[in-house]
Design a protein around this motif. Structure first.
Motif, PDB file in Angstrom:
ATOM      1  N   SER A   1       0.825  -1.212   0.000  1.00  0.00           N
ATOM      2  CA  SER A   1       0.000   0.000   0.000  1.00  0.00           C
ATOM      3  C   SER A   1       0.859   1.262   0.000  1.00  0.00           C
ATOM      4  N   LYS A   2       0.447   2.250  -0.766  1.00  0.00           N
ATOM      5  CA  LYS A   2       1.135   3.539  -0.820  1.00  0.00           C
ATOM      6  C   LYS A   2       0.355   4.616  -0.059  1.00  0.00           C
ATOM      7  N   GLU A   3      -0.753   4.225   0.590  1.00  0.00           N
ATOM      8  CA  GLU A   3      -1.577   5.171   1.351  1.00  0.00           C
ATOM      9  C   GLU A   3      -0.797   5.670   2.568  1.00  0.00           C
ATOM     10  N   PRO A   4      -0.829   6.982   2.833  1.00  0.00           N
ATOM     11  CA  PRO A   4      -0.075   7.508   3.969  1.00  0.00           C
ATOM     12  C   PRO A   4      -0.725   7.139   5.304  1.00  0.00           C
ATOM     13  N   ALA A   5       0.078   7.126   6.337  1.00  0.00           N
ATOM     14  CA  ALA A   5      -0.419   6.857   7.688  1.00  0.00           C
ATOM     15  C   ALA A   5      -1.250   8.051   8.153  1.00  0.00           C
ATOM     16  N   SER A   6      -2.356   7.760   8.839  1.00  0.00           N
ATOM     17  CA  SER A   6      -3.214   8.846   9.308  1.00  0.00           C
ATOM     18  C   SER A   6      -3.719   8.545  10.713  1.00  0.00           C
ATOM     19  N   LEU A   7      -4.068   9.616  11.409  1.00  0.00           N
ATOM     20  CA  LEU A   7      -4.557   9.524  12.779  1.00  0.00           C
ATOM     21  C   LEU A   7      -5.780  10.420  12.901  1.00  0.00           C
TER      22      LEU A   7
END
Length: 98
Positions: free
Chosen positions: A50-56
């Motif tokens: 996956s190339k999706e960025p980490a998010s919070l």
């Protein structure tokens, strides 16, 4: 980190990515009894490719929602953002006498 004002934590990250380190560290900073105290914690692990960025995503007791892109932040910046709002809530609670 002040976590007593958090009601909802949503973390999405790729555990194999170096850019996901703040997400993993943030989860480790949450106290073990947080779920028992009423905090809802959701963590979604992305596949290795996956190339999706980490998010919070955070939700506080006063209803404020905070969405942070963890791929561009360090853990110190994340903790600083969370503590900034938590301190203001603690100040309001102290002034109201609760």
């Amino acid at each position: 980190m002040i976590t007593r004002f958090l009601t909802d934590v949503r973390v999405t990250f790729n555990p194999f990515s170096l850019r996901s380190k703040p997400a993993r560290l943030f989860l480790s900073l949450i106290p073990p009894n947080a779920r028992a105290d009423g905090m809802k914690i959701e963590s979604k692990m992305l596949p290795r490719t996956s190339k999706e960025p980490a998010s919070l995503g955070l939700k506080f007791k006063d209803g404020k929602e905070m969405k942070l892109d963890l791929s561009a932040m360090r853990i110190t910046q994340v903790v600083e953002e969370v503590d900034r709002h938590s301190r203001s809530l603690a100040r309001k609670e102290e002034l109201s006498g609760n």
